[in-house]
Design an enzyme around this catalytic site. Structure first.
Site, short mmCIF file in Angstrom:
data_model
loop_
_atom_site.label_atom_id
_atom_site.label_comp_id
_atom_site.label_asym_id
_atom_site.label_seq_id
_atom_site.Cartn_x
_atom_site.Cartn_y
_atom_site.Cartn_z
N SER A 15 0.85 -1.22 0.09
CA SER A 15 -0.08 -0.16 -0.05
C SER A 15 0.85 1.30 -0.14
O SER A 15 1.97 1.10 0.17
CB SER A 15 -0.83 0.04 1.34
OG SER A 15 -0.16 0.26 2.49
N SER A 142 11.60 10.47 6.38
CA SER A 142 10.35 11.37 6.60
C SER A 142 10.91 12.58 7.00
O SER A 142 12.00 13.00 7.50
CB SER A 142 9.60 10.48 7.70
OG SER A 142 8.42 11.87 8.09
N TYR A 155 8.60 7.75 16.15
CA TYR A 155 8.77 7.72 14.86
C TYR A 155 9.94 8.48 14.46
O TYR A 155 10.68 8.22 13.50
CB TYR A 155 7.56 8.14 14.23
CG TYR A 155 7.26 8.14 12.40
CD1 TYR A 155 7.34 7.06 12.04
CD2 TYR A 155 7.28 9.53 11.92
CE1 TYR A 155 7.06 6.96 10.37
CE2 TYR A 155 7.07 9.27 10.56
CZ TYR A 155 7.05 8.19 9.77
OH TYR A 155 6.91 8.28 8.54
N LYS A 159 13.07 7.21 12.42
CA LYS A 159 13.44 7.90 10.88
C LYS A 159 14.70 8.81 11.01
O LYS A 159 15.35 8.61 9.85
CB LYS A 159 12.30 8.62 10.51
CG LYS A 159 11.08 7.96 10.05
CD LYS A 159 11.30 6.85 9.06
CE LYS A 159 10.11 6.18 8.77
NZ LYS A 159 10.21 5.40 7.50
N THR A 190 -1.83 8.63 2.05
CA THR A 190 -1.79 7.23 2.41
C THR A 190 -2.59 6.99 3.53
O THR A 190 -3.05 7.88 4.22
CB THR A 190 -0.08 6.79 2.37
OG1 THR A 190 0.24 7.15 3.55
CG2 THR A 190 0.61 7.17 1.15
#
Length: 275
Positions: A15, A142, A155, A159, A190
């Site tokens: 995805s 990111s 996160y 990253k 997304t």
């Protein structure tokens, strides 16, 4: 650079950005290996790609499954294209929770998926790519891997770490013919925020408006692959304030060149000799 006839492997391809990159690579003539946990979704995406595909489902946290998939991917790519030309470390999960409320297990899970597993998969491929003297490694970081973003402490940590590994690896591989690219997406449309982990580790289950109104994944994939073709080592794919934040923290190309120059001058050999 043309992708025609090349073989590329993408994790997290069921995805979002991973699926969009797989589709765009196929449209540009590349053979594509798709990995993720959902075999049915991977097969559906593979069915829409006009070139040869291989579906390799596995959980990136399963080291044995990852190593087995690496062998299959390399063997398939070698038989069809002479070797694996590119690998996209894309599998990952985001977060939406305050640090003061977040279970420590959430930090462990996100860092395991977004950082440690991506390093493990890349390390498994290095012997193949360095032996060939060619290849491209793409790491999907990111904007939160450039600028620490509230509600994403785990996160951002993962990253930032992924970018650090990739930047150091780029210097080492600069004498081996293997290129390393780090991609910093901003808000791309997304399910990333819907699938993000909450404070207790459960899926958030709802999206953010900024994500829903973000860059279409297909457009983001085109921009990423164009930048890789152009040889860009640090690729920011964002708009508005997110783009401005990323550009403020962009690493100068001269610094990448300086690190590569250190390696070419024997820095690693000297370090090993002194140890």
């Amino acid at each position: 650079m043309s992708y025609e006839g090349q073989a590329w492997w993408i994790t997290g391809a069921s995805s979002g950005i991973g699926a969009a990159l797989a589709t765009e690579l196929g449209a540009r003539g590349a053979r594509v290996i798709l990995s993720g946990r959902d075999e049915a979704r991977l097969a559906g995406i593979a069915g829409d790609i006009p070139t040869d595909t291989l579906v390799l489902p596995f959980d990136v946290r399963d080291d044995a499954a990852m190593l087995a998939a690496t062998t299959q991917a390399v063997d398939w790519a070698t038989a069809n294209s002479g070797g694996l030309d590119g690998f996209v470390a894309n599998a990952g999960v985001s977060q939406r929770s305050r640090a003061t409320k977040t279970d420590m297990q959430v930090y462990r899970d996100i860092i395991d998926i977004d950082l440690t597993a991506q390093i493990a998969a890349s390390q498994a491929l290095l012997p193949h790519m360095t032996a060939r003297g060619s290849g491209k490694l793409l790491f999907i970081s990111s904007i939160a891997g450039k600028v620490g973003v509230p509600m994403r402490t785990a996160y951002s940590a993962a990253k930032f770490g992924l970018a650090g590994y990739a930047d150091a690896l780029r210097g080492e591989l600069s004498i081996d013919g293997v290129d390393v690219h780090v991609i910093y997406p901003g808000s791309v449309a997304t399910n990333v925020s819907r699938n993000a982990l909450s404070a207790d580790g459960t899926k958030r289950g709802r999206s953010d408006e900024v994500i829903d109104n973000g860059i279409p994944a297909d457009d983001a994939a085109k921009t990423m692959l164009d930048a890789v073709s152009n040889g860009d080592r640090e690729i920011i794919v964002a708009q508005g304030m997110e783009e401005a934040m990323g550009e403020m923290r962009r690493t100068p190309d001269q610094l990448f060149d300086q690190v590569a120059g250190m390696v070419a001058a024997g820095y690693m050999d000297k370090m090993e000799a002194d140890s």
